[in-house]
Motif scaffolding. Structure first.
Motif, PDB file in Angstrom:
ATOM      1  N   MET A  90     -10.346  -9.137  -5.842  1.00 36.49           N
ATOM      2  CA  MET A  90     -10.821  -8.951  -7.117  1.00 36.49           C
ATOM      3  C   MET A  90      -9.827  -9.582  -8.330  1.00 36.49           C
ATOM      4  O   MET A  90     -10.440  -9.375  -9.481  1.00 36.49           O
ATOM      5  N   LEU A 104     -19.060  -8.020  -5.316  1.00 36.17           N
ATOM      6  CA  LEU A 104     -19.963  -6.974  -6.117  1.00 36.17           C
ATOM      7  C   LEU A 104     -21.363  -6.699  -5.731  1.00 36.17           C
ATOM      8  O   LEU A 104     -22.060  -5.845  -5.946  1.00 36.17           O
ATOM      9  N   GLN A 123     -23.464  -3.817  -4.450  1.00 32.27           N
ATOM     10  CA  GLN A 123     -24.436  -3.338  -5.119  1.00 32.27           C
ATOM     11  C   GLN A 123     -25.731  -2.967  -4.022  1.00 32.27           C
ATOM     12  O   GLN A 123     -26.528  -1.909  -4.053  1.00 32.27           O
ATOM     13  N   ILE A 170     -20.210  -0.692 -11.141  1.00 31.84           N
ATOM     14  CA  ILE A 170     -19.743  -1.545 -10.026  1.00 31.84           C
ATOM     15  C   ILE A 170     -18.550  -2.470 -10.577  1.00 31.84           C
ATOM     16  O   ILE A 170     -17.588  -2.500 -10.061  1.00 31.84           O
ATOM     17  N   SER A 171     -19.132  -3.365 -11.419  1.00 32.81           N
ATOM     18  CA  SER A 171     -17.885  -4.439 -12.080  1.00 32.81           C
ATOM     19  C   SER A 171     -16.884  -3.658 -12.768  1.00 32.81           C
ATOM     20  O   SER A 171     -15.730  -4.213 -12.460  1.00 32.81           O
ATOM     21  N   SER A 201     -13.080  -8.667 -16.435  1.00 29.68           N
ATOM     22  CA  SER A 201     -12.967  -9.153 -15.187  1.00 29.68           C
ATOM     23  C   SER A 201     -11.884 -10.491 -15.322  1.00 29.68           C
ATOM     24  O   SER A 201     -12.038 -10.938 -16.357  1.00 29.68           O
ATOM     25  N   GLY A 255     -17.101 -10.934 -13.080  1.00 28.60           N
ATOM     26  CA  GLY A 255     -17.645  -9.971 -13.035  1.00 28.60           C
ATOM     27  C   GLY A 255     -18.754  -9.223 -14.170  1.00 28.60           C
ATOM     28  O   GLY A 255     -19.271  -8.286 -13.983  1.00 28.60           O
TER      29      GLY A 255
END
Length: 310
Positions: free
Chosen positions: A166, A176, A180, A248-249, A257, A262
């Motif tokens: 990440m 991601l 998802q 999620i991000s 990010s 992201g």
């Protein structure tokens, strides 16, 4: 001619009044929902659109600035351009794939009976309501050798040192998207399960007499047309979910990010609408663009679904 039009309008109004009297109890029953929907959905949307044309920091009186927020957003905001691109990629990939996955898994699970069907439904639905879903994936993609993904790849000699998944730009968006999709079997999935159980079984017998020869023909000509309302609702839910990616991000990649790899429209909205910025006019402009994008996509998808099975 003028008198004729007046008579026609009067006749229509009288007919409307009669219908309202006839169904007055129905209007009374839906009134609480309509009032709540108007107060907490319609009014906030209209207020957001209005505020998007202002400079508003929540402390001072809104200052009307016209189209300035939209001009800045669409022409000068490089982060929004990247967030918009990421959101479209999310929607194009996860929207259709998650929709198809929801329907296919629901179709397969519906073939089972009783407790086994209920158990399988729970297993597939559980990730979407799990509060620890991000924690599970954080362990899997941990950037040290103790992360499950790094550990497995190093064990089988695909890697010789751990990857900071990440923190490496090229890996952020694909991971991601995978997460998802894993979380996408939610409300739409349950809707399809319910819709499949309401299909009239006698239609399959009638279809067999009319020349339907296999399960795929049954699916296309009987099952799907019989559950168009559920398909419509599922489409709305999956489109909303795919465009509204944010948690999620933020939980896995952070906000911001690395190099905004992201970032999505919603994370950009959160950035301006909360934290230290509180630029509510600009945040509302972002929200309005997202709203228009989602409504337009919903209209296109619903028109396509209406043609399915014809």
């Amino acid at each position: 001619m003028g008198e004729t039009k007046k008579m026609q309008k009067r006749s229509k109004w009288q007919q409307t009044k009669l219908e309202m009297k006839k169904y007055r109890m129905s209007y009374v029953m839906i009134a609480p929902y309509f009032i709540l929907f108007f107060l907490f959905t319609v009014l906030p949307v209209l207020a957001s659109i209005g505020i998007s044309f202002t400079d508003f920091n929540m402390l001072e009186t809104p200052n009307f600035v016209g189209w300035r927020n939209y001009i800045k957003l669409l022409l000068d905001d490089d982060v929004f351009k990247k967030a918009f691109k990421n959101t479209i990629i999310f929607a194009v990939i996860t929207g259709p794939l998650s929709y198809i996955m929801c329907f296919l898994f629901a179709w397969i699970i519906n073939e089972f009976k009783g407790k086994l069907r209920a158990f399988l439904t729970l297993i597939f639905y559980a990730p979407s309501i799990s509060g620890n879903a991000f924690m599970v994936w954080a362990i899997i993609i941990s950037g040290d050798r103790y992360g499950y993904l790094n550990g497995w790849l190093m064990k089988w000699s695909f890697l010789y040192e751990p990857i900071q998944w990440m923190k490496t730009e090229k890996y952020v968006l694909p991971i991601l998207i995978i997460v998802q999709l894993w979380l996408s079997l939610g409300t739409g999935f349950l809707t399809f399960i319910a819709g499949l159980q309401t299909v009239d079984k006698s239609l399959y017998e009638a279809g067999a007499m009319d020349g339907i020869k296999n399960r795929w023909q049954e699916l296309w000509y009987i099952t799907i047309p019989s559950m168009r309302p559920q398909l419509m609702f599922g489409a709305v839910m999956q489109i909303t979910q795919s465009f509204a990616v944010a948690d999620i991000s933020i939980n896995l990649a952070g906000n911001p990010s690395v190099n905004y790899s992201g970032a999505t429209i919603v994370t950009h909205l959160i950035d301006y609408g909360s934290g230290t910025r509180y630029e509510m006019g600009y945040a509302c402009a972002i929200a309005t663009v997202l709203f228009a994008l989602m409504v337009g996509t919903n209209q296109i998808v619903q028109k396509a679904i209406r043609r399915v099975g014809e």
